[in-house]
Design a protein around this motif. Structure first.
Motif, PDB file in Angstrom:
ATOM      1  N   ALA A  29       0.822  -1.210   0.000  1.00  0.00           N
ATOM      2  CA  ALA A  29       0.000   0.000   0.000  1.00  0.00           C
ATOM      3  C   ALA A  29       0.861   1.266   0.000  1.00  0.00           C
ATOM      4  CB  ALA A  29      -0.926   0.004   1.211  1.00  0.00           C
ATOM      5  N   HIS A  30       2.111   1.122   0.401  1.00  0.00           N
ATOM      6  CA  HIS A  30       3.047   2.246   0.391  1.00  0.00           C
ATOM      7  C   HIS A  30       3.840   2.305  -0.915  1.00  0.00           C
ATOM      8  CE1 HIS A  30       2.284   3.172   4.575  1.00  0.00           C
ATOM      9  NE2 HIS A  30       2.442   1.898   4.868  1.00  0.00           N
ATOM     10  N   GLY A  31       3.543   1.400  -1.861  1.00  0.00           N
ATOM     11  CA  GLY A  31       4.191   1.421  -3.164  1.00  0.00           C
ATOM     12  C   GLY A  31       5.441   0.583  -3.277  1.00  0.00           C
ATOM     13  N   THR A  32       5.747  -0.217  -2.257  1.00  0.00           N
ATOM     14  CA  THR A  32       6.955  -1.023  -2.296  1.00  0.00           C
ATOM     15  C   THR A  32       6.691  -2.412  -1.726  1.00  0.00           C
ATOM     16  OG1 THR A  32       9.299  -1.053  -1.719  1.00  0.00           O
ATOM     17  CG2 THR A  32       7.809  -0.224  -0.047  1.00  0.00           C
ATOM     18  N   VAL A  33       7.431  -3.390  -2.241  1.00  0.00           N
ATOM     19  CA  VAL A  33       7.355  -4.760  -1.740  1.00  0.00           C
ATOM     20  C   VAL A  33       8.771  -5.207  -1.395  1.00  0.00           C
ATOM     21  CG1 VAL A  33       6.678  -7.137  -2.262  1.00  0.00           C
ATOM     22  CG2 VAL A  33       5.335  -5.245  -3.189  1.00  0.00           C
ATOM     23  N   PRO A  34       9.104  -5.242  -0.103  1.00  0.00           N
ATOM     24  CA  PRO A  34      10.429  -5.715   0.308  1.00  0.00           C
ATOM     25  C   PRO A  34      10.529  -7.236   0.204  1.00  0.00           C
ATOM     26  CG  PRO A  34       9.411  -4.347   2.015  1.00  0.00           C
ATOM     27  CD  PRO A  34       8.370  -4.673   1.015  1.00  0.00           C
ATOM     28  N   VAL A  35      11.709  -7.701  -0.176  1.00  0.00           N
ATOM     29  CA  VAL A  35      11.982  -9.137  -0.314  1.00  0.00           C
ATOM     30  C   VAL A  35      13.342  -9.397   0.329  1.00  0.00           C
ATOM     31  CG1 VAL A  35      12.319 -11.021  -1.969  1.00  0.00           C
ATOM     32  CG2 VAL A  35      10.715  -9.186  -2.493  1.00  0.00           C
ATOM     33  N   ARG A  36      13.445 -10.499   1.084  1.00  0.00           N
ATOM     34  CA  ARG A  36      14.727 -10.829   1.722  1.00  0.00           C
ATOM     35  C   ARG A  36      14.963 -12.325   1.689  1.00  0.00           C
ATOM     36  NH1 ARG A  36      13.476  -9.992   8.199  1.00  0.00           N
ATOM     37  NH2 ARG A  36      12.119 -11.827   8.421  1.00  0.00           N
ATOM     38  N   PRO A  44      20.277  -7.736   4.355  1.00  0.00           N
ATOM     39  CA  PRO A  44      19.611  -6.716   3.535  1.00  0.00           C
ATOM     40  C   PRO A  44      18.322  -7.238   2.899  1.00  0.00           C
ATOM     41  CG  PRO A  44      21.455  -7.640   2.337  1.00  0.00           C
ATOM     42  CD  PRO A  44      21.504  -8.220   3.728  1.00  0.00           C
ATOM     43  N   ALA A  45      17.467  -6.306   2.563  1.00  0.00           N
ATOM     44  CA  ALA A  45      16.236  -6.609   1.830  1.00  0.00           C
ATOM     45  C   ALA A  45      16.228  -5.774   0.553  1.00  0.00           C
ATOM     46  CB  ALA A  45      15.007  -6.287   2.667  1.00  0.00           C
ATOM     47  N   LEU A  46      15.703  -6.337  -0.501  1.00  0.00           N
ATOM     48  CA  LEU A  46      15.507  -5.593  -1.743  1.00  0.00           C
ATOM     49  C   LEU A  46      14.100  -5.015  -1.719  1.00  0.00           C
ATOM     50  CD1 LEU A  46      16.963  -8.173  -4.271  1.00  0.00           C
ATOM     51  CD2 LEU A  46      18.088  -6.144  -3.361  1.00  0.00           C
ATOM     52  N   ALA A  47      13.928  -3.817  -2.236  1.00  0.00           N
ATOM     53  CA  ALA A  47      12.609  -3.188  -2.292  1.00  0.00           C
ATOM     54  C   ALA A  47      12.208  -3.017  -3.752  1.00  0.00           C
ATOM     55  CB  ALA A  47      12.632  -1.840  -1.596  1.00  0.00           C
ATOM     56  N   PHE A  48      11.087  -3.639  -4.116  1.00  0.00           N
ATOM     57  CA  PHE A  48      10.585  -3.562  -5.482  1.00  0.00           C
ATOM     58  C   PHE A  48       9.339  -2.691  -5.542  1.00  0.00           C
ATOM     59  CE2 PHE A  48      12.904  -7.541  -5.259  1.00  0.00           C
ATOM     60  CZ  PHE A  48      13.664  -7.484  -6.418  1.00  0.00           C
ATOM     61  N   ASP A  49       9.210  -1.946  -6.607  1.00  0.00           N
ATOM     62  CA  ASP A  49       7.999  -1.196  -6.891  1.00  0.00           C
ATOM     63  C   ASP A  49       6.849  -2.199  -7.030  1.00  0.00           C
ATOM     64  OD1 ASP A  49       6.696   1.393  -8.075  1.00  0.00           O
ATOM     65  OD2 ASP A  49       6.275  -0.220  -9.510  1.00  0.00           O
ATOM     66  N   THR A  50       5.663  -1.846  -6.555  1.00  0.00           N
ATOM     67  CA  THR A  50       4.547  -2.799  -6.586  1.00  0.00           C
ATOM     68  C   THR A  50       4.205  -3.262  -8.004  1.00  0.00           C
ATOM     69  OG1 THR A  50       3.009  -0.948  -6.502  1.00  0.00           O
ATOM     70  CG2 THR A  50       3.482  -2.075  -4.429  1.00  0.00           C
ATOM     71  N   ALA A  51       4.295  -2.384  -8.981  1.00  0.00           N
ATOM     72  CA  ALA A  51       3.998  -2.783 -10.367  1.00  0.00           C
ATOM     73  C   ALA A  51       5.025  -3.790 -10.879  1.00  0.00           C
ATOM     74  CB  ALA A  51       3.952  -1.558 -11.274  1.00  0.00           C
ATOM     75  N   ALA A  52       6.294  -3.562 -10.553  1.00  0.00           N
ATOM     76  CA  ALA A  52       7.342  -4.494 -10.980  1.00  0.00           C
ATOM     77  C   ALA A  52       7.165  -5.844 -10.297  1.00  0.00           C
ATOM     78  CB  ALA A  52       8.719  -3.910 -10.670  1.00  0.00           C
ATOM     79  N   TRP A  53       6.834  -5.835  -9.001  1.00  0.00           N
ATOM     80  CA  TRP A  53       6.635  -7.095  -8.273  1.00  0.00           C
ATOM     81  C   TRP A  53       5.429  -7.852  -8.838  1.00  0.00           C
ATOM     82  CZ3 TRP A  53       9.471 -10.212  -5.667  1.00  0.00           C
ATOM     83  CH2 TRP A  53       8.881 -11.243  -4.938  1.00  0.00           C
ATOM     84  N   SER A  54       4.354  -7.149  -9.127  1.00  0.00           N
ATOM     85  CA  SER A  54       3.163  -7.792  -9.701  1.00  0.00           C
ATOM     86  C   SER A  54       3.474  -8.414 -11.055  1.00  0.00           C
ATOM     87  CB  SER A  54       2.032  -6.777  -9.845  1.00  0.00           C
ATOM     88  OG  SER A  54       1.599  -6.348  -8.580  1.00  0.00           O
TER      89      SER A  54
END
Length: 67
Positions: A29-36, A44-54
């Motif tokens: 909902a904040h526009g980012t999807v963290p992945v670790r 560390p965690a990578l942060a992806f834009d929600t559109a890119a993750w989708s």
């Protein structure tokens, strides 16, 4: 309701010998999807834009990355 604290979810396929990731989808909902890496939760965690993750998840479901 979302918070700024990631709520990590491990993949249902994570029982594959340890090669798995965790996703904090509650932050989408904040526009980012963290992945670790689930083996290194303090790392560390990578942060992806929600559109890119989708788009990535849709590609996985479609079999675009199958070997």
């Amino acid at each position: 309701m979302t918070t700024d604290t990631p709520r990590w979810i491990k993949s249902s396929y994570s029982d594959n010998g340890g090669n798995c990731v965790e996703v904090a989808a509650n932050l989408a909902a904040h526009g980012t999807v963290p992945v670790r890496d689930s083996k290194d939760p303090q790392g560390p965690a990578l942060a992806f834009d929600t559109a890119a993750w989708s788009a990535f998840v849709a590609g996985v479901k479609a079999g675009n990355f199958d070997a």
